[in-house]
Design a protein around this motif. Structure first.
Motif, mmCIF file in Angstrom:
data_model
loop_
_atom_site.group_PDB
_atom_site.id
_atom_site.type_symbol
_atom_site.label_atom_id
_atom_site.label_comp_id
_atom_site.label_asym_id
_atom_site.label_seq_id
_atom_site.Cartn_x
_atom_site.Cartn_y
_atom_site.Cartn_z
ATOM 1 N N UNK A 170 5.054 -84.834 59.578
ATOM 2 C CA UNK A 170 5.943 -83.707 59.847
ATOM 3 C C UNK A 170 6.101 -82.770 58.651
ATOM 4 N N UNK A 171 5.791 -83.243 57.445
ATOM 5 C CA UNK A 171 5.960 -82.390 56.260
ATOM 6 C C UNK A 171 4.644 -82.112 55.549
ATOM 7 N N UNK B 289 9.279 -80.415 46.389
ATOM 8 C CA UNK B 289 9.273 -78.994 46.672
ATOM 9 C C UNK B 289 9.055 -78.822 48.161
ATOM 10 N N UNK B 290 10.004 -78.141 48.803
ATOM 11 C CA UNK B 290 9.961 -77.983 50.252
ATOM 12 C C UNK B 290 9.781 -76.505 50.586
ATOM 13 N N UNK B 291 8.684 -76.178 51.207
ATOM 14 C CA UNK B 291 8.378 -74.804 51.607
ATOM 15 C C UNK B 291 8.298 -74.703 53.128
ATOM 16 N N UNK B 292 8.374 -73.489 53.606
ATOM 17 C CA UNK B 292 8.294 -73.246 55.055
ATOM 18 C C UNK B 292 9.242 -74.161 55.806
ATOM 19 N N UNK B 293 10.468 -74.198 55.346
ATOM 20 C CA UNK B 293 11.440 -75.116 55.926
ATOM 21 C C UNK B 293 11.786 -74.739 57.360
ATOM 22 N N UNK B 294 12.047 -75.773 58.145
ATOM 23 C CA UNK B 294 12.389 -75.618 59.556
ATOM 24 C C UNK B 294 13.769 -76.222 59.802
ATOM 25 N N UNK B 295 14.448 -75.772 60.853
ATOM 26 C CA UNK B 295 15.756 -76.370 61.157
ATOM 27 C C UNK B 295 15.698 -77.894 61.295
ATOM 28 N N UNK B 296 14.582 -78.403 61.788
ATOM 29 C CA UNK B 296 14.469 -79.858 61.954
ATOM 30 C C UNK B 296 14.299 -80.605 60.636
#
Length: 122
Positions: free
Chosen positions: A68-69, A87-94
């Motif tokens: 999922x990531x 590092x978290x990019x293109x984050x989604x509500x989920x």
């Protein structure tokens, strides 16, 4: 007794980026793997990413990610500062969840941080 402290959580809009970090102490160099997990409300805690060095500090380590990531999150470490980050990019509500770091040592001990909230919402 190892101690881990997460930081860097917060609120970010969909498509945005955020970096969470985990500072560790009293663990030494006998680290087998460093991991990030997350837990969304009502769901079980799930694996996000890991770096496995097998107890060898100079080993660049193998990284693994949940499906999922994969391609959006990057795990890294800084031995000099005793920290590792996500590092978290293109984050989604989920991706909204409490993010936890943990370290498993070469002798099998497992240490967890207290968690940091990441909320992805407009």
């Amino acid at each position: 007794q190892g101690q881990l402290v997460e930081s860097g959580g917060g609120l970010v809009p969909p498509g945005g980026s955020l970096r969470v970090s985990c500072a560790y102490s009293e663990i030494g160099v006998n680290i087998y793997t460093m991991n990030w997990y997350r837990q969304a409300p009502g769901l079980q805690r799930e694996f996000v990413a890991s770096i496995t060095t097998g107890g060898r500090p100079n080993n660049p380590g193998r990284t693994d990610y949940s499906e999922s990531v994969q391609g959006r999150f990057t795990i890294s470490r800084d031995n000099a500062r005793n920290t590792f980050s996500l590092q978290m990019d293109s984050l989604k509500p989920e991706d909204t969840a409490v993010y936890y770091c943990n370290i498993r040592t070469t002798w099998g001990a497992l240490y967890w941080g207290q968690g940091t909230q990441v909320t992805v919402s407009s």
